[in-house]
Design an enzyme around this catalytic site. Structure first.
Site, short mmCIF file in Angstrom:
data_model
loop_
_atom_site.label_atom_id
_atom_site.label_comp_id
_atom_site.label_asym_id
_atom_site.label_seq_id
_atom_site.Cartn_x
_atom_site.Cartn_y
_atom_site.Cartn_z
CD GLU A 180 -19.81 -10.00 -2.90
OE1 GLU A 180 -20.80 -10.14 -2.24
OE2 GLU A 180 -19.92 -7.99 -3.17
CD GLU A 234 -25.57 -5.96 -1.07
OE1 GLU A 234 -26.08 -6.45 -0.47
OE2 GLU A 234 -24.67 -7.01 -1.71
#
Ligand code: 9MR
Length: 377
Positions: free
Chosen positions: A267, A162
């Site tokens: 995820e 991220e």
């Protein structure tokens, strides 16, 4: 008479054995891992209860249905090294041992992430930012210690998590502010030095947003331009019912695959709860107040909504199967609905139904649909 009795007994035993055998063949083919075996790995995140074997029904599902695991939390830097030089590997060791004992593909998550990083990492003794050199050294030490410990055992690492914002710009994290763009290249270099055989990944959410996808493409190109190893981009699949579209997801998937790396859907979950203010993504720092109208299915999920969710899961898996030559792994972010972080984010205390197994550890009908789907590709 004696001979007849014996023959009857043998026949009965054989019949039982045959039925049992047939049953186990059926059961075997009813497992996700078997159905997807020649397509891509199919994995799940493991939480602490499962890792410490306190949720045996959950671990049974993992052993039967999945062939890959990733630790939901225990390998984040604030847990592994809460104080400088003091490492805690108890849970991570158990996680890796579970993977080995059950012959699962073991991923490490995650070496460098702005979130869940211990405060000391970026600060000097007066609480000011450390120098660039110091942070590089701390990053090197963390990565080297962790990756070397599991050398040859953890097969792939989410090296950086991220780092790019939805508009494609750099996240203003401490890593970025103190070290600069190069922190990513350095992280990949240190990880590779610690275990040259391990696969290395860049992982992010909302990757179907065009600008963000382009930002990530630039990151991957910069890693490749330095001659560093990068094996795959992880597209976190934190899906909502109305975003992203399958087409948007596909566009990004192809953009990443065009770089010559594999794509992983990491995820994966699909919330059925109302969103608001067009809020999407997976920024863990986001939080909104609980209101009853934001939690409409606290007792049960209406059949119609369950069906809509099933159809959307199927649509996404059609896409994954269509591109199975580009995808190395699809990983669910948890086993049962009860395990999902979606119950607590971005509104705490809601009841969501984001995963493939229900709160009673039963496969939802979508599991059989996905297994059926694999036969068409
Ligand atoms: O699911 C994880 C949740 O239990 C943690 O509280 C949270 C903060 O560490 O992280 C969640 O997992 C995140 C993952 O590590 C990175 N991408 C976003 C995930 C969902 O927030």
């Amino acid at each position: 008479m004696q001979v007849l009795k014996k023959t009857l007994m043998i026949t009965t035993v054989c019949c039982f054995a045959l039925t049992a055998c047939k049953k186990s063949v059926i059961e075997e083919s009813n497992r996700l891992a078997n159905a997807f075996a020649d397509k891509f790995l199919i994995g799940t995140a493991m939480n602490s209860l499962q890792i410490f074997d306190l949720d045996t029904l959950g671990t049974d599902i993992i052993k039967k249905q999945f062939n890959a695991i990733v630790p939901e939390n225990c390998m984040k830097s604030m847990y592994l090294q809460p104080e400088e030089g003091k490492f805690f590997f108890d849970e991570a060791d158990k996680y890796v041992a579970f993977g080995e004992a059950n012959n699962l593909w073991i991923t490490g998550h995650c070496l460098v992430w702005h979130s869940q990083a211990p405060r000391w990492l970026f600060a000097d003794e007066n609480g000011n930012d450390v120098s660039r050199e110091t942070l590089i050294e701390r990053m090197r030490n963390h990565i080297t210690t962790v990756v070397s410990r599991y050398k040859g055992r953890i097969k792939g690492w989410d090296v950086v998590n991220e780092a790019i914002m939805d508009d494609g710009s750099w996240r203003q994290s401490k890593f970025y502010q103190i070290i600069g763009e190069d922190f990513i290249n350095l992280a990949f270099q240190f990880a590779h030095e610690a275990d040259p055989d391990a696969e290395l990944y860049y992982n992010d959410y909302s990757t179907a947003i065009e600008a963000k996808c382009q930002g990530i493409v630039n990151v991957v190109k910069s890693i490749q331009a330095k001659g560093l190893r990068i094996d795959a981009v992880g597209m976190q699949g934190h899906l909502n019912m109305d975003s992203p579209t399958v087409e948007e997801f596909e566009k990004s998937l192809l953009a990443f695959a065009d770089l010559g790396v594999k794509v992983m859907v990491t995820e994966l979950d699909l919330t059925v709860l109302p969103g608001f203010n067009n809020f999407t993504g997976a920024d863990v720092s986001a939080n909104f107040d609980f209101k009853a109208e934001l939690d409409p299915y606290s007792d049960s999920l209406p059949d119609q909504v369950a069906l809509e969710q099933q159809n959307r899961y199927v649509d996404f898996f059609k896409l994954f199967l269509k591109h199975h030559d580009k995808i190395s792994r699809v990983t669910l972010w948890g086993v049962t609905d009860n395990d999902s972080w979606r119950n607590g984010w971005p509104v705490p205390g809601r009841t969501d139904y984001a995963l493939l197994f229900d709160r009673n550890y039963q496969p939802k009908p979508v599991v059989a649909e996905l297994i059926k789907l694999t036969k068409q590709y």
